[in-house]
Write a protein that holds these residues in place. Structure first.
Motif, PDB file in Angstrom:
ATOM      1  N   THR A 179      34.587 -11.253 -67.472  1.00 17.43           N
ATOM      2  CA  THR A 179      33.417 -12.037 -67.089  1.00 17.43           C
ATOM      3  C   THR A 179      32.230 -11.692 -68.005  1.00 17.43           C
ATOM      4  O   THR A 179      31.488 -12.565 -68.432  1.00 17.43           O
ATOM      5  CB  THR A 179      33.038 -11.739 -65.624  1.00 17.43           C
ATOM      6  N   LEU A 180      32.104 -10.400 -68.291  1.00 15.60           N
ATOM      7  CA  LEU A 180      30.993  -9.992 -69.155  1.00 15.60           C
ATOM      8  C   LEU A 180      31.188 -10.497 -70.584  1.00 15.60           C
ATOM      9  O   LEU A 180      30.221 -10.828 -71.254  1.00 15.60           O
ATOM     10  CB  LEU A 180      30.862  -8.474 -69.143  1.00 15.60           C
ATOM     11  N   ARG A 194      32.579 -13.260 -71.301  1.00 11.88           N
ATOM     12  CA  ARG A 194      32.128 -14.649 -71.231  1.00 11.88           C
ATOM     13  C   ARG A 194      30.614 -14.699 -71.202  1.00 11.88           C
ATOM     14  O   ARG A 194      29.995 -15.555 -71.830  1.00 11.88           O
ATOM     15  CB  ARG A 194      32.692 -15.314 -69.985  1.00 11.88           C
ATOM     16  N   ALA A 195      30.006 -13.767 -70.458  1.00 13.09           N
ATOM     17  CA  ALA A 195      28.546 -13.743 -70.379  1.00 13.09           C
ATOM     18  C   ALA A 195      27.933 -13.421 -71.726  1.00 13.09           C
ATOM     19  O   ALA A 195      26.758 -13.675 -71.950  1.00 13.09           O
ATOM     20  CB  ALA A 195      28.099 -12.721 -69.340  1.00 13.09           C
ATOM     21  N   ARG A 196      28.723 -12.849 -72.632  1.00 12.04           N
ATOM     22  CA  ARG A 196      28.192 -12.575 -73.960  1.00 12.04           C
ATOM     23  C   ARG A 196      28.394 -13.764 -74.887  1.00 12.04           C
ATOM     24  O   ARG A 196      28.156 -13.662 -76.080  1.00 12.04           O
ATOM     25  CB  ARG A 196      28.891 -11.333 -74.522  1.00 12.04           C
ATOM     26  N   GLY A 197      28.885 -14.873 -74.330  1.00  7.64           N
ATOM     27  CA  GLY A 197      28.983 -16.078 -75.130  1.00  7.64           C
ATOM     28  C   GLY A 197      30.161 -16.096 -76.076  1.00  7.64           C
ATOM     29  O   GLY A 197      30.108 -16.770 -77.097  1.00  7.64           O
ATOM     30  N   LEU A 198      31.226 -15.368 -75.763  1.00  9.60           N
ATOM     31  CA  LEU A 198      32.400 -15.389 -76.632  1.00  9.60           C
ATOM     32  C   LEU A 198      33.294 -16.566 -76.225  1.00  9.60           C
ATOM     33  O   LEU A 198      33.317 -16.964 -75.069  1.00  9.60           O
ATOM     34  CB  LEU A 198      33.164 -14.068 -76.525  1.00  9.60           C
TER      35      LEU A 198
END
Lengths: 695, 312, 325
Positions: B212-213, B215-219
C-alpha cells in the motif's frame, strides 16, 4: 512451509451467526464431489452384486466395441466388459487409497502431535528422521519394494501407507505448532490441565479439521500413485483389474478403440478430482470465522452521486477534502467506511483525525490518497490540492502527485517496509522514479535523508534489511522514505501505535521538526486522544465513518460539544488522576457500518439522546470558537440540552460502587458538572447493552 | 544454522539414506543368485555363488564395501548384463536431467505469469478460470496426461513423436521435439501446484502495508507487482520446487517408460523387472542423493529470496 | 538505577505473593542467551494491586509467565502463601495452579476457537471437580448473558467480550492471585474503560489480589496501589502510585512519565531525559542497565549495579543518582 511473518490479524469485529448451514459454506461443488466419491465407494463395495458380466469373462461382447446399452463403457481388446472391470478396479484403488491414509494417519498423527507439542529434542529427533524419509524417491522406492516383495494388495497398501507417513507428520506437526503457541494452551495449563487433557481438548479439535482435509488430499495422492504402479504393471496382478492397469492395457488399441483408455481415465480423474475438492473445501472450513472460498457477492452497490457538485475552495487551504465517501461492497451489504467527510489543512499545520477502530479513519487516509482497496469499492467526493481537484486525474498523473507531493507513514513499521529489499534500494526507488536521479545520486540523497531523520550511521543502514533494525529505526526509515521527494502533505496513520512510549515521543518530535523545516502540512491519524491533544493544531473526531466534531485542538478539548468526544475523553485514564479513579463508560459498541442506525449514528449509545436523534441526522453546526463544528442536536455545555437526565441517576451499580464523576482535575470544562454523566452509567445496563446489540 | 552444521547434517542425511536404501533392498525377499543361476542350479551352486558375491557377509560389512566402492566411483557391475552400473547410469543421466530441467522450466515459466495475472484481481474471471484449471491438472495422473497428450498431439494431430529420444548432441531441433511432450506431461501438474501456491502468497503480500505504501509513493502497478510483491511471496514456491522434485522424479519414471526415453527412471524400472539388484541400488542411490543435494541447494536459495531467513 | 536487591520486600507474613531474585533466560543461538529477567524481586499483599510497567523487552510479560511457572524461572523464588512454587514439580505444582490465574493480552488467541464459551469457562471446574455451579455466575459477573453467550464460540464475540470470557475463566476457580498481562492493550479506548472498570469491580467483589502488567503508565496508575517500574529485566523503582507520579526518583521513571503525551506532570521534555533505544538483552550493559541512555550516568553506574534502597515512605529506587525531592 515458512511463511513471511507479519500477516494481519483479524480486526476486532463481531461476525455473523455461525449456523449459516454447513451446506452453504461448503458449496455445491463439495456435495457433488462427495456424492461422486460415495457412488464410487458403493459401486466398488457392491461390484459382485451388480448385474454386470464377470470382469474376466472374455468375449462378453465384441472386442473393442464402443459404449453401448449392453456395455455402457464398451469392451476391451479381449471383449471383456469395461464397466465391470472399472467397477472391480475401484476396489483396488479405493482400498489402497483408504488403507494407506489410515496407516499414514495412525503412524503420522501421534508423531506429529508429539513433535509439535513437546518441541525441543523430541521435535529435532522426529523431524530429523522425517527429513531423511522425505529424501527417498517415493515412487522408485515403492516400485522396488513391490517388485521384490511381491505385487499383492497388502504390499502395495503397506508401501504407499508407509511412504505417506512423512507428509502426515509434517502436516500434523505444523498445525500443532501453530496452536501450541497460542495463549489458550498456556491458559489451559495455568488452569492445571494435564498434558493429555491439553492435547486432547485444546489441540486435537484444532488439528482434526486440517487432518480430515489432508486425509482426502492424501487419498487422491495415493490413488494416483497406485495407478502409476499399476500402469507399470507393479500393482495387484492380473487377472484382478486396476485402473492404472486398464489404462495401460488400452494403450495399444488407443487408435482404434480410444474409449478403452479414455473411460477408465475419466473415472480415475473424477475420483481424484473429487477427493482433492473435498479436501480443499474442508481446509477452507479451518478458518472458523469465514470460509475463504465464499465469493464476494458482487451485488451492484448503489452508485455514489456523480461528483458534479462544485465545492467552495477554501482560501489558503493546501489540502481540502470535500464530502469524501468510500463504500465497500461486502457479502453483508455495502459498508459505508467513509461517509461524507470534509476537512482542510494549511501548510505548516498538523491536523489530527481521531477515532476508535472501525471509525473509518484509516480508510479515510487511503481514500484521500486514492488507494481504495479491492474491486467494486466506490469513492465519491473531491480532494483538492492547492485548489486542484485530484479525483479526476488519470492514474498516471495521480501517481505523479502521490510520488512528489504526498508522503505516507503507516502504523506498523514492521510491515511498512519490504522485508526482502535493502533499505538503500527502497529509499532510492522514489528518487529515481519520480525525480529521475541516477543510482549514485539517489544513494547519496538517501543517505542524507536517513541522517536528517536521526538514523545513526546512515551509510551502514542503507545496506541493511528492515528486520535488522529496531522498531523505532524502522519508523524513522519509513518517515525518510515518505519525505524523500519533498512532499507538501505528510499523512501519518497511527505512526507510533506499535512503538514504545519513549520512542513514540521521539518519532512525534521528529515529525513536528520535519514539518517545520519543510513547511509541510501533516495529517496525523490516531486513536490516542493524548497524542492528538499534544501534537495537533486541529482535530477531526470520527465516528462510524462520519465527522462528529472538528475544530482547533484547544477549543475541541476544552469546550467539547459532541457527547461522543466527551465520553471518549473521560474514558481514558489520566496520570494526574488518583488511583482507582472511576472511568467514564460508553455503553454498547460501535454500529455495524453496513447497517448504520438512522439519525445520529451515536444515538443508541448516547446518554443524552432523544427522539429527534434517532430520526434526523444532525449536520455540522458551528460552535462559538471559529472553525469549531459539531454534529449534535443536544450538544454539551450549551443551553440546547434539556436537563432531563441530570442529577436523577444515582450512578451506582449493583455492587454499590459509584460510577459517576469521571471528570478529573485535568478536565476543566467537565469538572463543574459531575452529575451530567451519571445517569446512564449503570454497569450491568452497559454490559447487557454490549451483548444484546447487533447479534 | 552455520555452514559447517549444514554440511555435517547433509553428510549424515546422505549416509543414512544410502544405508537405508541398501539395507531395505538387501532385506527384501529374493536374491540375485537365483536370478543369475536360473531355476535348475543345485543348492551347492547357490551357496558357492553367494560366497563368491560376498552375500553371506553381515549387512554392515557389505554396505561398507559397497559404500567404499561408491566413493571411488564403483557402483558395481550388473550381474545380469555385465555392464558397470556407473556406466549405465552415466549414459542415462543426461536424458533424465534434461527432462527434469525442461519440465521445471515449463512449470515455472507457465506458473509464475499465471499466478501474477490471477493475483492482480483475486476473485476475478481469470482467477476463477485458473483455479478450475489447476484443480483439473492436479487431479490428472501423469500417465493419464501422457496418454492423452500422445493421443492428441502424436496420434490425432501427428505434430510430435509419440516415443523415442534424440540426444542433444545429434540434433538440437529433434532433441527438443522429443523432450517436449514428456516434459510438458511432468510439468503440468507441477504448474498447478506452483501457481496455486504463488497466487495465494501474492494475494496475501499485496494486502500488506508495504505494498500500500509503495502505491502511496506513486509507483506503477507493474513495478509493484514484479519488483515489490513477487520476491517476498516466493518462499513457499522455492520450497515447493525442492520438495516437488520427488514427485517429478516419480513422474519421470512413468513418463520415461511411457515415451520410451532412455533415462535413469526407465533404467531402474527395467532393472527391477530384471531383478538386477546392483543396478536398482545404484539408481535409487543416485536419485536420493540428487534429491538431497537439490533440497540442500534450495535451503541455501531461501536466503537469497528472503534475507530474514539468513540469520534465523 | 535499573538494578536488583531485595530491601523493598515486606515481611513474609504480610504478603500473599513474594518473588525474590527472579532470573529468566532464553537461548539466543550460538550459545548466547537473552537475559530477559535478571534478579527481579517484589511482593504483593492480600487485596492489593501491584502494577508492573515498562517498555517492550523489559521482561514484564516474561515475569508473569515465570510466576505461573510456565515455564519455571531459571532461578529465584516464587512463594504463594509461603509455598515455594519453584520447588514443586508435576502433580504438586499442578495442585497449586487454581490459586494463581492469569489473563492474557490477546483476547482472541487466548480462547480456543473450537470450543464453546461455556466449555471454556467450565474447563477449570472440570479439571478440579468443583465450582461448576459458578460458571453461570461468573459469566453474569463479567457482563455476559449466560443464556445466550455460553453456547457461542469465541469468534462470534468482539475483542472486549472475548476478554470478559478470559476473565470469567480465570476467576471461576476462585484464585487468590490473578496476573493480568496487558489485558487491555489490544482494546479500544471505550472497551478498555469497560474492562478496567470490570476488573476493579470484580476485585472488590471477590477480594482478589492482582498483578497488573501493562506498558501504558496511565492505565497502570489507574488500577494499581503500588507500581513497579522495570527496565531491561531489572527493577528501577517501586512506590505507591501517588509517590511514583508525583516524585519520580529514577531517571528512567522520569523519562517514561515525561514521554506520556499530555502527562501534565511538569517534567522536562522527554528528549532531555532519555536518548537512543534500549540495548540488546543478549549483551546488557554492565552495572546499571539504564546507564547507556541516562543523562545522569556517571562512572560508578558502569562499575557497580545499584540495588533497591528506600528513599521515602514506601518508596524504593535502584539508582546511584536518584532525583530525591
Amino acid at each position: 512451509m515458512p511463511r513471511p511473518p507479519g500477516r494481519r490479524d483479524r480486526p476486532d469485529r463481531p461476525d455473523r451467526p455461525e449456523h449459516r448451514g454447513l451446506l452453504r459454506r461448503l458449496g455445491p461443488a463439495f456435495w457433488l464431489a462427495a456424492g461422486w466419491l460415495a457412488l464410487v465407494v458403493a459401486v466398488a463395495a457392491a461390484a459382485d452384486l451388480l448385474p454386470l458380466p464377470r470382469y474376466d469373462e472374455t468375449l462378453a461382447g465384441p472386442p473393442r466395441s464402443g459404449p453401448s446399452a449392453e456395455h455402457p463403457f464398451g469392451t476391451d481388446a479381449l471383449g471383456r466388459d469395461l464397466l465391470s472391470r472399472v467397477a472391480h478396479g475401484a476396489r483396488v484403488s479405493l482400498g489402497v487409497g483408504v488403507g494407506a491414509v489410515l496407516l499414514g494417519l495412525a503412524a503420522g498423527a501421534p508423531l506429529g502431535v508429539l513433535a509439535g507439542y513437546r518441541r525441543r529434542r523430541t521435535d529435532a529427533v522426529i523431524m530429523g528422521a522425517n527429513d531423511v524419509a522425505l529424501a527417498f524417491p517415493a515412487m522408485v522406492f515403492a516400485l522396488a519394494v513391490v517388485a521384490f516383495a511381491g505385487a499383492s494388495l497388502v504390499n502395495v497398501l503397506a508401501v504407499l501407507g508407509v511412504l505417506s507417513v512423512p507428509a502426515w507428520i509434517r502436516l500434523v506437526r505444523g498445525t500443532t505448532l501453530v496452536f501450541a503457541e497460542r495463549e489458550f494452551v498456556t491458559a489451559a495449563r495455568a488452569l492445571g490441565a494435564r498434558d493429555r487433557s491439553v492435547l486432547w481438548r485444546e489441540i486435537a479439535p484444532n488439528v482434526a479439521l486440517p487432518a480430515a482435509s489432508y486425509a482426502f488430499v492424501g487419498m487422491a495422492v495415493t490413488i494416483v500413485a497406485e495407478g502409476g504402479l499399476a500402469f507399470l504393471g507393479l500393482s495387484v496382478q492380473a487377472p484382478t483389474p486396476t485402473w492404472g492397469g486398464l489404462i495401460n492395457e488400452g494403450r495399444p488399441v488407443m487408435e482404434t478403440a480410444p474409449h478403452a483408455v479414455l473411460l477408465p481415465s475419466l473415472v480415475m480423474f473424477l475420483t481424484v478430482l473429487s477427493a482433492n475438492l473435498v479436501g480443499d473445501r474442508l481446509r477452507a472450513l479451518t478458518d472458523v470465522r469465514q470460509s475463504g472460498l465464499e465469493p464476494v457477492r458482487r451485488r451492484p452497490a448503489v452508485p455514489l452521486p456523480a461528483p458534479g457538485q462544485v465545492h467552495r475552495i477554501e482560501e489558503g487551504a493546501l489540502l481540502q477534502v470535500a464530502g469524501l465517501r468510500t463504500h465497500l461492497p461486502t457479502p453483508r451489504g455495502t459498508v459505508r467506511a467513509v461517509d461524507g467527510v470534509s476537512f482542510t489543512v494549511r501548510r505548516g499545520r498538523t491536523l489530527a483525525i481521531v477515532g476508535e477502530s472501525g471509525s473509518g479513519k484509516s480508510m479515510l487516509i487511503r481514500s484521500v490518497l486514492g488507494l481504495v482497496p479491492g474491486p467494486g469499492a466506490l469513492r465519491g467526493g473531491r480532494v483538492y490540492l492547492d485548489g486542484r481537484d485530484l479525483t479526476g486525474l488519470s492514474p498516471e498523473r495521480m501517481r505523479r502527485v502521490l510520488g512528489t507531493r504526498f508522503g505516507a507513514v503507516f502504523q506498523d513499521p514492521m510491515t511498512a517496509l519490504n522485508p526482502v529489499r535493502r533499505i538503500g534500494v527502497q529509499l532510492a526507488e522514489p528518487l529515481r522514479v519520480h525525480l529521475g536521479l541516477g543510482a549514485k545520486a539517489a544513494r547519496a540523497r538517501g543517505t542524507e535523508l536517513l541522517a536528517s531523520v536521526g538514523v545513526p550511521e546512515p551509510a551502514r543502514v542503507m545496506r541493511r534489511y528492515p528486520h535488522q533494525l529496531s522498531g523505532g529505526m524502522r519508523q524513522r526509515v519509513t518517515i525518510a522514505m515518505a519525505l524523500s521527494c519533498g512532499p507538501d502533505v505528510l499523512f501519518a496513520d497511527e505512526p507510533t501505535t506499535a512503538l514504545d512510549v519513549t520512542v513514540q515521543d521521539q518519532v512525534l518530535r521528529l515529525i513536528r521538526r520535519q514539518r517545520e523545516e519543510r513547511r509541510m502540512a501533516v495529517v496525523l491519524v490516531s486513536h490516542d486522544l493524548a497524542v492528538v491533544a499534544e501534537w495537533a493544531d486541529e482535530v477531526v473526531v470520527m465516528y462510524a465513518g462520519k465527522v462528529v466534531e472538528r475544530g482547533p485542538t484547544a477549543a475541541l478539548f476544552e469546550r467539547t460539544r459532541m457527547p461522543y468526544t466527551e465520553a471518549l475523553l473521560a474514558a481514558v485514564p489520566k496520570l494526574t488522576d488518583p488511583a482507582h479513579h472511576p472511568l467514564r463508560l460508553i455503553a454498547g459498541r460501535p454500529p455495524d457500518l453496513a447497517d448504520p442506525p438512522a439519525g445520529c449514528s451515536f444515538h443508541p449509545r448516547c446518554p443524552y439522546a432523544r427522539e429527534r436523534c434517532a430520526v434526523e441526522e444532525p449536520p455540522l453546526l458551528p460552535a462559538e470558537t471559529p472553525g469549531h463544528l459539531y454534529a449534535c442536536w443536544y450538544p454539551r455545555d450549551t443551553g440546547a440540552r434539556a436537563p432531563a437526565d441530570t442529577g436523577s441517576g444515582t450512578g451506582t451499580d449493583s455492587d454499590g460502587r459509584g460510577l459517576d464523576g469521571p471528570c478529573g482535575p485535568g478536565r476543566p470544562a467537565a469538572a463543574g458538572r459531575p452529575g451530567d454523566l451519571s445517569g446512564p452509567n449503570d454497569l450491568s445496563d452497559l454490559d447487557e447493552g454490549a451483548d444484546s446489540r447487533g447479534r | 544454522m552455520t555452514a559447517v552444521f549444514r554440511a555435517v547434517r547433509l553428510l549424515v542425511v546422505l549416509l543414512v539414506v544410502t544405508f537405508l536404501s541398501y539395507a531395505l533392498l538387501s532385506l527384501l525377499p529374493g536374491d540375485p543368485v537365483g536370478q543369475i543361476l536360473g531355476g535348475a542350479a543345485t543348492p551347492e551352486a547357490h551357496e558357492r555363488l553367494r560366497r563368491e558375491l560376498g552375500l553371506d557377509d553381515p549387512l554392515l560389512v557389505r554396505y561398507g564395501s559397497w559404500l567404499g566402492g561408491l566413493l571411488t566411483g564403483d557402483f558395481g557391475t550388473s550381474y545380469i548384463t555385465g555392464v558397470p552400473v556407473l556406466e549405465s547410469l552415466a549414459d542415462r543421466l543426461p536424458v533424465t536431467l534434461e527432462l527434469l530441467a525442461a519440465a521445471q522450466l515449463v512449470a515455472l515459466g507457465v506458473a509464475v505469469p499465471a499466478a501474477v495475472a490471477a493475483a492482480r484481481r483475486p476473485g476475478g474471471p481469470l482467477d476463477h478460470a485458473l483455479t478450475a484449471i489447476c484443480f483439473g491438472l492436479l487431479s490428472t495422473p501423469v500417465f493419464v496426461l501422457g496418454v492423452l497428450l500422445i493421443l492428441v498431439f502424436a496420434i490425432k494431430l501427428k505434430l510430435l513423436p509419440a516415443t523415442g529420444w534424440t540426444p542433444i548432441s545429434l540434433d538440437l531441433g529433434w532433441n527438443l521435439t522429443s523432450v517436449l511432450l514428456p516434459a510438458v506431461t511432468i510439468a503440468l501438474p507441477e504448474t498447478a501446484v506452483y501457481s496455486r501456491l504463488l497466487r495465494t502468497d501474492l494475494i496475501a503480500t499485496l494486502q500488506e502495508d508495504h505494498i500500500t505504501l509503495a502505491r502511496a509513493r506513486g509507483l506503477s502497478p507493474r513495478r509493484i507487482l514484479w519488483r515489490h510483491a513477487l520476491r517476498p511471496s516466493a518462499v513457499s514456491l522455492v520450497t515447493a520446487v525442492g520438495l516437488n522434485l520427488g514427485a517429478m522424479i516419480g513422474g519421470a519414471v512413468i513418463v520415461e517408460t511411457l515415451f520410451g526415453l532412455p533415462g535413469v527412471g526407465r533404467f531402474v524400472v527395467d532393472s527391477i523387472f530384471a531383478r538386477d539388484y546392483l543396478a536398482v541400488q545404484g539408481g535409487v542411490v543416485l536419485i536420493s542423493v540428487g534429491y538431497v543435494l537439490v533440497n540442500f541447494a534450495v535451503d541455501l536459495a531461501y536466503a537469497a529470496v528472503d534475507p530474514r531467513i539468513r540469520r534465523a | 538505577m535499573a538494578g536488583s536487591g531485595t530491601a523493598h520486600l515486606r515481611p513474609a507474613g504480610e504478603v500473599v505473593l513474594r518473588v525474590e531474585d527472579l532470573f529468566v533466560e532464553f537461548p539466543a543461538g550460538r550459545g548466547r542467551s537473552v537475559h530477559a529477567v535478571s534478579g527481579v524481586s517484589f511482593d504483593v499483599a492480600r487485596g492489593e494491586t501491584l502494577g508492573i510497567v515498562g517498555e517492550s523487552g523489559c521482561g514484564k510479560s516474561t515475569t508473569a509467565r515465570a510466576l505461573m511457572q510456565l515455564p519455571p524461572p531459571r532461578r529465584g523464588s516464587v512463594r504463594l502463601d509461603g509455598v515455594e512454587l519453584t520447588a514443586l514439580r508435576g502433580e504438586a505444582l499442578r495442585a497449586t495452579r487454581r490459586r494463581l490465574q492469569m489473563i492474557f493480552q490477546d483476547p482472541v488467541s487466548a480462547l480456543n476457537p473450537r470450543r464453546r464459551v461455556r466449555d471454556i469457562v467450565a474447563e477449570g471446574p472440570r479439571i478440579w471437580g468443583t465450582g461448576a455451579d459458578r460458571v453461570d455466575e461468573m459469566l453474569a459477573a463479567v457482563g455476559l448473558d449466560p443464556a445466550t453467550a455460553a453456547a457461542r464460540r469465541p469468534h462470534e464475540f468482539s475483542g472486549g467480550q472475548c476478554q470478559r470470557v478470559s476473565i470469567a475463566r480465570a476467576l471461576v476457580l476462585d484464585p487468590e492471585v490473578v496476573i493480568c498481562d496487558e489485558p487491555v492493550s489490544a482494546l479500544d479506548v471505550s472497551v478498555q474503560a469497560q474492562i478496567l472498570t470490570l476488573l476493579e469491580r470484580l476485585k472488590e467483589r471477590y477480594r482478589l489480589t492482582l498483578v497488573f502488567i501493562a506498558h501504558d503508565l496511565a492505565v497502570v496508575r489507574n488500577v494499581s496501589d503500588r507500581i513497579l517500574v522495570m527496565y531491561l529485566g531489572k527493577t528501577c523503582e517501586l512506590a505507591s502510585g501517588d509517590a511514583l507520579v508525583e516524585r519520580p526518583a529514577h531517571p528512567y521513571t522520569r523519562a517514561l512519565l515525561a514521554s506520556v503525551p499530555r502527562g501534565g506532570l511538569g517534567l522536562p521534555p522527554a528528549d532531555r531525559l532519555i536518548s537512543g533505544e534500549p540495548p540488546s538483552p543478549v549483551t546488557p550493559p554492565s552495572g546499571c542497565r539504564f546507564r547507556t541512555r541516562c543523562p545522569e550516568a556517571g562512572p560508578e553506574c558502569a562499575a557497580v549495579e545499584p540495588v533497591m534502597r528506600r528513599i521515602g515512605e514506601d518508596h524504593w529506587v535502584a539508582c546511584h543518582r536518584p532525583e530525591v525531592r
